[in-house]
Design a protein around this motif. Structure first.
Motif, PDB file in Angstrom:
ATOM      1  N   ILE A 441      29.407  36.282  13.432  1.00  0.00           N
ATOM      2  CA  ILE A 441      27.396  35.957  12.431  1.00  0.00           C
ATOM      3  C   ILE A 441      27.627  36.132  11.171  1.00  0.00           C
ATOM      4  CG2 ILE A 441      25.449  36.332  12.802  1.00  0.00           C
ATOM      5  CD1 ILE A 441      25.896  36.495  15.891  1.00  0.00           C
ATOM      6  N   GLU A 442      28.404  37.193  10.650  1.00  0.00           N
ATOM      7  CA  GLU A 442      27.550  37.873   9.598  1.00  0.00           C
ATOM      8  C   GLU A 442      28.363  37.094   8.461  1.00  0.00           C
ATOM      9  OE1 GLU A 442      25.822  40.132   8.537  1.00  0.00           O
ATOM     10  OE2 GLU A 442      25.424  41.693  10.070  1.00  0.00           O
ATOM     11  N   LYS A 443      29.098  36.545   8.631  1.00  0.00           N
ATOM     12  CA  LYS A 443      30.326  35.741   7.615  1.00  0.00           C
ATOM     13  C   LYS A 443      29.716  34.649   7.553  1.00  0.00           C
ATOM     14  CE  LYS A 443      34.602  34.130   6.828  1.00  0.00           C
ATOM     15  NZ  LYS A 443      36.120  33.942   7.302  1.00  0.00           N
ATOM     16  N   VAL A 444      29.122  34.221   9.028  1.00  0.00           N
ATOM     17  CA  VAL A 444      28.935  32.449   8.616  1.00  0.00           C
ATOM     18  C   VAL A 444      27.560  32.233   7.895  1.00  0.00           C
ATOM     19  CG1 VAL A 444      27.681  30.699  10.548  1.00  0.00           C
ATOM     20  CG2 VAL A 444      30.151  31.792  10.857  1.00  0.00           C
ATOM     21  N   THR A 445      26.802  33.617   8.115  1.00  0.00           N
ATOM     22  CA  THR A 445      25.096  33.609   7.958  1.00  0.00           C
ATOM     23  C   THR A 445      24.848  34.443   6.503  1.00  0.00           C
ATOM     24  OG1 THR A 445      25.203  35.726   7.821  1.00  0.00           O
ATOM     25  CG2 THR A 445      24.304  34.545  10.346  1.00  0.00           C
ATOM     26  N   LYS A 446      26.191  34.465   5.534  1.00  0.00           N
ATOM     27  CA  LYS A 446      26.971  34.241   4.446  1.00  0.00           C
ATOM     28  C   LYS A 446      26.818  32.780   3.491  1.00  0.00           C
ATOM     29  CE  LYS A 446      28.719  39.234   4.137  1.00  0.00           C
ATOM     30  NZ  LYS A 446      29.170  39.933   3.937  1.00  0.00           N
ATOM     31  N   THR A 447      26.820  32.324   4.242  1.00  0.00           N
ATOM     32  CA  THR A 447      27.403  30.694   3.071  1.00  0.00           C
ATOM     33  C   THR A 447      27.176  29.667   4.336  1.00  0.00           C
ATOM     34  OG1 THR A 447      29.736  30.569   5.041  1.00  0.00           O
ATOM     35  CG2 THR A 447      29.795  31.524   3.597  1.00  0.00           C
ATOM     36  N   LEU A 448      26.076  29.724   4.882  1.00  0.00           N
ATOM     37  CA  LEU A 448      25.358  29.278   5.698  1.00  0.00           C
ATOM     38  C   LEU A 448      24.225  28.561   4.892  1.00  0.00           C
ATOM     39  CD1 LEU A 448      24.707  27.595   8.978  1.00  0.00           C
ATOM     40  CD2 LEU A 448      23.191  29.311   9.209  1.00  0.00           C
ATOM     41  N   VAL A 449      23.667  29.206   4.016  1.00  0.00           N
ATOM     42  CA  VAL A 449      22.481  28.451   3.526  1.00  0.00           C
ATOM     43  C   VAL A 449      23.213  27.543   2.296  1.00  0.00           C
ATOM     44  CG1 VAL A 449      20.551  29.223   1.875  1.00  0.00           C
ATOM     45  CG2 VAL A 449      20.806  30.246   3.957  1.00  0.00           C
ATOM     46  N   LYS A 450      23.902  28.260   1.564  1.00  0.00           N
ATOM     47  CA  LYS A 450      24.845  27.639   0.169  1.00  0.00           C
ATOM     48  C   LYS A 450      25.607  26.735   0.971  1.00  0.00           C
ATOM     49  CE  LYS A 450      28.282  28.486  -3.053  1.00  0.00           C
ATOM     50  NZ  LYS A 450      29.483  27.340  -3.153  1.00  0.00           N
ATOM     51  N   GLU A 451      26.103  26.794   2.479  1.00  0.00           N
ATOM     52  CA  GLU A 451      26.990  25.038   2.565  1.00  0.00           C
ATOM     53  C   GLU A 451      25.364  24.409   3.045  1.00  0.00           C
ATOM     54  OE1 GLU A 451      28.957  26.221   5.908  1.00  0.00           O
ATOM     55  OE2 GLU A 451      30.538  27.699   4.892  1.00  0.00           O
ATOM     56  N   TYR A 452      25.163  24.677   2.943  1.00  0.00           N
ATOM     57  CA  TYR A 452      23.394  23.035   3.290  1.00  0.00           C
ATOM     58  C   TYR A 452      22.912  22.983   2.497  1.00  0.00           C
ATOM     59  CZ  TYR A 452      19.454  21.106   4.821  1.00  0.00           C
ATOM     60  OH  TYR A 452      18.049  19.937   4.742  1.00  0.00           O
ATOM     61  N   LEU A 453      23.062  23.571   0.629  1.00  0.00           N
ATOM     62  CA  LEU A 453      22.294  23.728   0.205  1.00  0.00           C
ATOM     63  C   LEU A 453      23.668  22.361  -0.769  1.00  0.00           C
ATOM     64  CD1 LEU A 453      20.468  26.547  -1.697  1.00  0.00           C
ATOM     65  CD2 LEU A 453      19.404  24.364  -0.194  1.00  0.00           C
ATOM     66  N   ASP A 454      24.379  22.684  -1.055  1.00  0.00           N
ATOM     67  CA  ASP A 454      25.990  21.914  -1.175  1.00  0.00           C
ATOM     68  C   ASP A 454      26.375  20.854  -0.059  1.00  0.00           C
ATOM     69  OD1 ASP A 454      26.571  23.837  -2.902  1.00  0.00           O
ATOM     70  OD2 ASP A 454      28.342  24.451  -1.539  1.00  0.00           O
TER      71      ASP A 454
END
Length: 760
Positions: A441-454
């Motif tokens: 969960i920690e790993k996913v949440t770290k990149t989730l916003v960036k991946e969406y913005l990408d």
């Protein structure tokens, strides 16, 4: 009158010598002090340690002092030749002491007691010289209105430290002094206007800074010099609030910038931003583009040696320019941005595992409604914050739920009847599973916003503009609401052909800047507080609109002459258009300069006769000052060779009379090149102005009509004002008017064949 014949000559000569002596001593002290400060700077820089804040502060302070002394030394060098140009005697009400004040380009106070020796022309009390009348008078200063009696207004002509003339006057300038100034050569006039600023000009110089100011000034009314003096005045008045870098002058081209480059330093002003709209645009867009030559386009419009097909094509090119510089093109861009917005947000929910954090509908609502007033990039920054905040809360809920489930499972294990060793193994596995899931969960949440913005589009404003022109369906569906189908189709295809050649037109810059502003916002706050735009009639409403939008909290001084609107296909046709579209109907200060100080009565009357052919009552005609000169000569010749021979002879005669700046004005650049070899016999150094020069060299030049605007010469010879070259259309009328209003002293107009009807 000659200084020696004036009753106060002895008194004024004594004062002049005293002032010059003090200027000399002040200069010596300033040079010595600058040398000392320079030595201190060198010493600190040689011995400073990397982490010494005291050394850093010392360098900063001494650098500022050193720069200020350099400017003071420059001003004092100028004052050695001409320390002041006027004197006023003022008796303030309720006082008995008469103030005798000498006014110059800089202020100078006596070191020992701060007694004022020279008053800066920009000081509030100096306004008495420009607008006060003898008798009861007053001036405004930070403390309020100061009233009293103006007892004397006196002007001086001081050159090379010699007191040559003294004039006692009432209004700003008496005829004799003004005639002396107006009779000067063109190369000297730009720097000396401060001593002859008239009341109508002074109102512009000292107009309030924060109210938009529009100045309609006739040819030769001093718009450019008044604009520069206004900047100097504003910097002086607001020196505690702003730096010179907070002021910007936008000129029509780099040649013009060079033409005026010496004036601001002469007024004691350094570091003011001086640029063109093209250069400023590149800075705003953040990328250098190759621009087509806008003068080449105008040259095509004024050249009639073309086929009917070329003329038809030129008319469509003109229409395309009108479209891209109009405010309805801004509306077209706005509709295009709505299309961009419609598909900007990906149609997907933001998920954390199986849980929906944000639905597409929620994000799109934030994007299109709640944050709609901001540029797209700024909206996404705000949406990013919202997603991050909700994700953080959801993550914590997830973790709390996992920990709760883990604790419950462990409690169940411990309550079971299995042996202790097995219990321990199961508990460890439960903890490991918990940590593993939380880690994911920690790993996913770290990149989730960036991946969406990408997943969002990352397209430059330039590329968006290209895409608009490439997509015929999109462009036509929007633009056809504002323009007819033929112009719509041509505008898109013509613009695309320019873009495909990796070029831009001047007309493309405002739309691209606007796209950047609306989509990405500007990279950083532009530190400009006041913008002066000269030759503003050649700016489009869209250009003004973009400048107002991106340079926030700024004020404007806009100067131009609609009679000289030779770029009317991309410029403004009325100042009301700017008031309504740029300043949204807010009250602007509108001032006029009707008096022409450049030309003689004979030349101005002839030029006004030409502009009258437009029969436009809104065009302001110039009123010449009382300065007569030679009649305008209209000369018929059999061919170009005969014309060139006579022009050569007239150039030689003019040089013999002491005229230093002479221009042969041709209709087009092609005509300039035709005359160049024919005129070399008059002056081997004669050159053609092409518009690509970065440096203005005075002397004897050949210049196309459309590049002569803004320049002035002692003598002008118009090469061929025949019926073919100058027709009765609006552009030709304005071009001939511009050419005829360039000379100070002498105008000769040649023609081959039938004379243009504009001269009837």
């Amino acid at each position: 009158m000659s200084a020696a014949n004036h009753p106060a000559y002895k008194e004024e000569l004594e004062r002049c010598r005293y002032t010059l002596d003090y200027v000399k001593k002040s200069l010596e002290r300033a040079i010595e002090k600058r040398k000392k400060v320079g030595n201190e700077l060198d010493n600190v820089q040689r011995h400073m340690s990397g982490d010494s804040s005291a050394d850093y502060t010392s360098i900063m302070v001494n650098t500022l002092i050193h720069d200020a002394l350099a400017l003071k030394i420059k001003n004092l060098h100028t004052a050695k030749s001409k320390p002041y140009f006027a004197r006023i005697d003022f008796l303030e009400d309720d006082t008995k002491k008469i103030e005798k004040l000498y006014i110059g380009k800089m202020s100078l106070a006596r070191d020992e007691d701060q007694e004022i020796i020279i008053v800066d022309w920009r000081a509030p009390i100096a306004n008495l010289y420009y607008e006060g009348r003898l008798g009861a008078s007053s001036y405004e200063c930070p403390d309020g209105t100061i009233e009293g009696q103006l007892l004397l207004k006196r002007q001086f002509s001081i050159n090379n430290g010699e007191l040559e003339e003294i004039f006692d006057i009432d209004i700003t300038t008496n005829d004799e002094f003004l005639q002396t100034y107006l009779g000067a050569n063109a190369e000297n006039r730009l720097k000396e206007i401060v001593s002859t600023i008239q009341e109508e000009q002074n109102k512009i110089v000292r107009a309030p800074m924060w109210k938009p100011l529009i100045v309609q000034g006739v040819a030769g009314s001093g718009k450019t010099t008044i604009a520069l003096h206004r900047i100097a005045y504003l910097i002086y008045t607001f020196e505690k609030s702003f730096e010179p870098e907070n002021f910007m002058i936008i000129a029509p081209n780099r040649l013009f910038l060079n033409y005026i480059s010496e004036v601001l330093p002469e007024l004691g002003v350094e570091r003011v931003n001086q640029t063109t709209f093209e250069d400023f645009s590149m800075e705003l867009i953040g990328k250098k583009f190759k621009l087509t030559d806008s003068n080449y386009k105008l040259n095509k419009f004024v050249n009639y040696n073309t086929t009917d097909e070329q003329i038809s094509n030129n008319n469509l090119i003109r229409q395309a320019s009108i479209v891209k510089t109009s405010m309805y093109f801004k509306d077209i861009i706005d509709e295009y941005i709505k299309i961009i917005e419609f598909s900007f947000i990906p149609k997907q929910d933001i998920m954390l595992g199986t849980k929906v954090i944000f639905t597409y509908e929620e994000i799109n609502n934030l994007f299109t409604t709640q944050y709609a007033m901001w540029p797209i990039a700024q909206r996404m920054n705000e949406i990013k914050k919202s997603i991050t905040t909700r994700l953080k809360a959801s993550k914590q809920d997830f973790i709390s739920q996992i920990e709760f489930e883990c604790d419950r499972k462990i409690a169940k294990i411990r309550a079971s009847k299995i042996d202790e060793k097995e219990k321990q193994e199961l508990v460890i596995k439960a903890f490991e599973k918990r940590d593993r899931v939380i880690g994911k969960i920690e790993k996913v949440t770290k990149t989730l916003v960036k991946e969406y913005l990408d997943t969002l589009p990352k397209i430059s404003p330039y590329q968006y503009y290209i895409d608009l022109m490439k997509n015929a369906d999109t462009f036509d569906s929007i633009a056809s609401k504002y323009i007819d189908k033929e112009v719509c189709k041509f505008t898109r295809e013509y613009t695309l052909s320019v873009l495909n050649n990796k070029m831009l037109e001047l007309e493309d810059l405002a739309p691209i800047i606007y796209l950047k502003y609306k989509i990405y916002g500007m990279d950083e706050k532009i530190p400009v507080k006041h913008i002066v735009i000269d030759e503003a009639q050649d700016f489009s409403a869209f250009q003004f609109f973009v400048l107002k939008k991106i340079v926030k909290d700024s004020s404007f001084t806009i100067l131009g002459d609609l009679c000289q609107g030779i770029h009317s296909y991309r410029g403004v046709r009325s100042w009301e258009e700017i008031v309504e579209n740029v300043f949204e109907g807010k009250k602007c200060e509108y001032l006029t300069l009707e008096q022409s100080y450049r030309t003689t009565i004979e030349i101005m009357d002839a030029a006004n006769n030409v502009i009258d052919k437009l029969q436009n009552s809104e065009l302001l005609k110039g009123k010449p000052v009382i300065r007569h000169g030679e009649p305008v000569e209209i000369i018929s010749k059999s061919d170009i060779d005969e014309t060139a021979k006579d022009i050569c002879q007239k150039i030689i005669e003019s040089k013999a009379k002491g005229h230093k700046t002479i221009a042969v004005i041709c209709k087009t650049s092609e005509e300039c090149e035709l005359f160049l070899p024919l005129l070399k016999r008059a002056d081997k150094d004669i050159t053609v102005i092409t518009g690509n020069e970065k440096e203005y060299k005075s002397g004897i030049v050949i210049v196309p009509s459309y590049l002569s605007k803004g320049l002035e010469f002692d003598v002008v010879l118009i090469s061929n004002a025949n019926r073919h070259n100058y027709t009765e259309n609006e552009l030709d009328v304005k071009l001939l008017y511009v050419a005829m209003t360039r000379p100070l002293h002498k105008l000769l107009i040649y023609y081959v064949g039938e004379k243009t009807k504009l001269l009837d």
